[in-house]
Write an enzyme that holds these catalytic residues in place. Structure first.
Site, short mmCIF file in Angstrom:
data_model
loop_
_atom_site.label_atom_id
_atom_site.label_comp_id
_atom_site.label_asym_id
_atom_site.label_seq_id
_atom_site.Cartn_x
_atom_site.Cartn_y
_atom_site.Cartn_z
CG ASP A 25 -1.92 -0.84 1.10
OD1 ASP A 25 -2.28 -1.64 0.10
OD2 ASP A 25 -2.59 -1.24 2.25
NE ARG A 41 -2.22 3.18 13.22
CZ ARG A 41 -1.48 2.35 12.20
NH1 ARG A 41 -0.28 2.57 12.12
NH2 ARG A 41 -1.97 1.36 11.65
CG ASP A 60 -5.23 2.27 12.35
OD1 ASP A 60 -5.05 2.47 13.60
OD2 ASP A 60 -4.96 1.25 11.88
CB SER A 104 -5.45 -5.61 7.38
OG SER A 104 -4.76 -4.45 8.09
N1 ARG Z 1 -9.33 -2.40 15.55
C1 ARG Z 1 -8.11 -1.99 16.18
C2 ARG Z 1 -7.99 -0.59 16.22
O1 ARG Z 1 -8.65 0.03 15.96
C3 ARG Z 1 -6.81 -2.58 15.18
C4 ARG Z 1 -6.51 -1.90 13.94
C5 ARG Z 1 -5.66 -2.67 13.05
N2 ARG Z 1 -4.97 -2.02 12.09
C6 ARG Z 1 -4.46 -2.51 10.92
N3 ARG Z 1 -4.13 -1.71 10.30
N4 ARG Z 1 -4.75 -3.94 11.03
O2 ARG Z 1 -6.93 -0.27 16.80
#
Ligand code: ARG
Length: 401
Positions: A15, A95, A124, A176
């Protein structure tokens, strides 16, 4: 929108590699990449080379593990924060720190935008966009995945081939995955069916409890003001300590979570988390909390931790309430000092022994042996007054029967 120079959060994956090229083509801008080591267990030098190869004018890589643990993760540990009671927030805590550094570099480099590779339906994106809004309301945030026409991984591979972007030849896992030193998050692929039981190949951070050692293992952890500072009697810095805890607890299958979770954008999402060190340390921390906090403090921290976890999850890290709550938790954790013995066995981490110089556990008051100093007959008056409203209500109820 015109953009001259952008700082992109770059993972080295498909990506974000495609994004480098896409940003250049669609905005005609220079792209600087930024890769943070948050303990994802990947070598950074090859990522830097790759960034330059796909066309970045400059590629930053840096180790943020210590800042991540000290300034972000410890806040969550002080509050024992878990989103929806299960998720230790590893991805969510990372993040805002990445965003802070993107902004700082954008300032130094005179860039007018930052960019990230998050999708338009996840959490995210919110954490990147909202953190950036709070720190630098003038800086634009680009999220190509929200904008572009590439609908699938195959489209991206097609695009990459067209522009000679190196793509991994091995068939990538259909999941992912986001990993850092506090935990790993897995979503998508077959997990999108909530009735699909996660298969063993999905897990990469922990041994299954079935295959974990048949003998329990004990570790001791020392806390100072809410922060773990030593493991098995050996003083360690926080990065070493959490890494060691991950290895030990992971071996015993500690920290697997399988959950259907409420995303901020309103959809439900099936998630697998693995956070062996985090769950072990949360269990150990609980052992201290129970010893040093009275009922009012303990119950209030339990309540506030729900709010704290929500603020982190919702991308409100730089919110004044989160900052104020951290001041409070630092104050309350001044007494969270002591030692815990943790028993790790087949997926469980349990505090089995604890001590603290600030312990308010009073054996003379608690004991049933003859050294007991509790005045038993005072119990009667206590019950009478405590139960008085209940008694009055009982009487009124009786009259109206
Ligand atoms: N659901 C979790 C969160 O919002 C995990 C997110 C995972 N992100 C990813 N790019 N796989 O923090």
């Amino acid at each position: 929108m015109s953009v001259k120079k952008v700082v992109l959060a770059y993972s080295g994956g498909l990506d974000t590699s495609v994004i480098v090229k896409w940003l250049q083509d669609n905005y005609g801008c220079e792209v600087i990449t930024y890769t943070a080591d948050l303990g994802q267990n990947e070598e950074l030098e090859p990522i830097k080379k790759k960034a330059l190869k796909v066309g970045a004018v400059k590629a930053y890589v840096e180790d943020l593990r210590e800042e991540f643990l000290n300034e972000y993760v410890m806040g969550a540990l002080r509050f024992s924060a878990l989103y929806e009671n299960q998720y230790p927030l590893a991805t969510a805590l990372g993040r805002p720190l990445i965003t802070k550094r993107l902004i700082e570099i954008a300032r130094e480099e005179n860039a007018d935008a930052i960019a990230h590779g998050s999708t338009g339906k996840g959490n995210d994106q919110v954490r990147f966009d909202v953190s950036a809004a709070a720190l630098a309301p003038d800086i634009k945030v680009l999220a190509p995945v929200r904008e572009w026409e590439l609908k699938s991984r195959d489209d991206e591979i097609e695009y990459a081939k067209k522009y000679n972007i190196d793509v991994p030849i091995t068939k990538a896992k259909p999941y992912s995955i986001d990993r850092n030193i506090w935990g790993l998050s897995v979503e998508a692929g077959p997990l999108e069916d909530p009735y699909f039981e996660a298969t063993e190949d999905i897990y990469s951070f922990t041994t299954s409890p079935e295959n974990a050692p048949n003998e329990p293992e004990y570790v001791t952890i020392n806390f100072e003001s809410g922060k773990p500072v030593a493991l098995n009697g050996k003083a360690m810095n926080i990065v070493e300590l959490v890494a060691a805890m991950n290895t030990i607890a992971g071996k015993h299958g500690v920290g697997r979570v399988d959950v259907v979770e409420n995303r901020l954008v309103g959809i439900k999402s099936r998630e697998i988390y693995e956070a062996p060190g985090a769950f072990a340390l949360l269990a150990a921390k609980k052992g201290i909390n129970e010893l040093v906090w009275d009922r009012e403090t303990l119950h209030m921290v339990e309540t506030l931790s729900i709010k704290y976890a929500e603020l982190v999850y919702y991308g409100y890290w730089f919110h004044p309430l989160r900052e104020a709550m951290d001041e409070l938790s630092k104050k309350l954790n001044e007494t969270a000092t002591g030692e815990v013995k943790l028993k790790l066995y087949k997926g469980n981490a349990v505090a089995v022994a604890r001590k603290s110089p600030y312990s308010i556990y009073n054996k003379e008051l608690a004991t049933y042996d003859p050294t007991d100093t509790f005045v038993h007959k005072e119990g009667e008056a206590f019950c009478h007054i405590w139960g008085l409203p209940m008694k009055v209500m009982g009487m009124v109820k009786g009259q109206n029967r």
